[in-house]
Write a protein that holds these residues in place. Sequence first.
Motif, short mmCIF file in Angstrom:
data_model
loop_
_atom_site.label_atom_id
_atom_site.label_comp_id
_atom_site.label_asym_id
_atom_site.label_seq_id
_atom_site.Cartn_x
_atom_site.Cartn_y
_atom_site.Cartn_z
N THR A 57 0.24 -1.15 0.41
CA THR A 57 -0.12 0.25 0.44
C THR A 57 0.80 1.15 0.62
O THR A 57 0.17 2.22 -0.27
N LEU A 60 2.11 1.89 -3.26
CA LEU A 60 1.18 2.23 -4.33
C LEU A 60 0.72 3.66 -3.98
O LEU A 60 0.55 4.44 -4.71
N THR A 61 1.17 4.18 -2.84
CA THR A 61 0.68 5.23 -2.41
C THR A 61 1.47 6.21 -3.00
O THR A 61 1.55 7.55 -3.29
N ARG A 97 -5.06 -3.18 -2.02
CA ARG A 97 -4.57 -2.47 -1.62
C ARG A 97 -4.43 -1.48 -2.16
O ARG A 97 -4.00 -0.07 -1.73
N ALA A 101 -4.66 2.74 -1.32
CA ALA A 101 -3.55 3.34 -1.51
C ALA A 101 -4.39 5.24 -1.88
O ALA A 101 -4.09 5.98 -1.27
N SER A 105 -3.77 8.83 -0.46
CA SER A 105 -2.86 9.42 -0.54
C SER A 105 -3.24 11.20 -0.43
O SER A 105 -2.17 12.12 -1.12
#
Length: 439
Positions: A57, A60-61, A97, A101, A105
């Motif tokens: 996660t 990806l963020t 996930r 994210a 964000s």
Amino acid sequence: MSERTVLVLGASGLIGRFVTDDLRTRGFRVVGVARSLSPAQRMSALDIELPILILDTAALTRLLSEHGVDVVVNCLGVLQDGPGSNTSAVHRDFVARLLRAIGGSGRAIRLVHISIPGSAEADRTAFATTKREAERLIGASGIPHAILRPGFVVAPSAYGGSAMLRALAAFPIDLPAKDMATPFQPVAIEDITATVAWLAARDIDDASLRAVSWDLMQAEPITMAGVIKPFRHAFGTDGWPRIAMPRFLLDLGVKLGDVACYLGWTPPMRSTAIAELRRGVTGDPSAWSAATGIAPKHLAEAIGRHPASIQDKWFARLFLVKALIFASLVAFWVVSGFIALFVSYGAAAGILTAHNFPPALVDPITIGTSLMDMSIGVLIAFRRTAAIGLVAGIFASLGYMLGAAILTPDLWIEPLGALVKTGPAIVLMVVALLMLDNR
């Protein structure tokens, strides 16, 4: 020029690649991410290779923040479980996930998720059930989203099921009559990309688009036979007499396809593909058309009204033959090595003895070359090592021909022409090497 940045996940796939390229022509800044990209797919510095499916996660963020992403288009998907492919990991776990994210964000991001048509009650495969689980996760997330459920995708390029239908159109073969009558509502790839672009241009605060699920497909019902018919017209084969494939033969092909899947190949004829085919592709595109104003293209428009080009014909004719070529080469190397080692060892060793090879070398050479032949066949059988096996086979064949010319020249005029036939085998391996790419 749009100021919005779109992140396309799965930018090497049929839909993902087309969406990436199309959005760029419309002026969007598009970051295309895939696990692997062919050299031809690296069209921009923003085409990025990442092990996307194992990113956590936090990673990806960071990806969303670093590129200032406004819209995420998730085109990731796998048809069937196998080595390196896990439907639950790709369709459900990754989406979970990704949602975390997006939520963490700190950005206003719309998720456009490519799913499958049909109802949950009709889901029978891991592919379908995990796709539906992803939809439920997205719906419960509270994130602005659009779930797009395309019908049978018709695109200029061909992959998987669309390649199989082109191959059927190029040959005098039909699937069993019951399968040919399956409902099959198609959609042009251009309609999918137009929808993604329409969504990407909309204000994320638009309440009417906060959470939508649309079927993307031609409204008129059609069967699989109806989908194949325009391809046959384009190929000039619509007047040919046809032989319906017996159901048992199709089921055998499915089982062989599943075996090939475990060897790392991705044949279109696998148990999941046939199960989804027999389920059919149906839906109601009225909500999509009403919201976007997009009138879905008819199948004839999507395929084009012009005759197929020579590259279309070659691809369609060779698509099914590709599997036969690789299976033949695997059998050729494995069986020839096996026979020399276990069935006709005395005769194989006798050739060397008759040509005055030192007795101490006869057994090592016979055993070594037999094991080498079988190893080449095994290498070709696995997708990951097929190129290595083909190159090794070419060099081994050239070595046999050169060695025979120097040490046993009389074998060139042997009545059955064993060495003479090695030349066409080399050519076939070169052809296989040139056909190895999937995308």
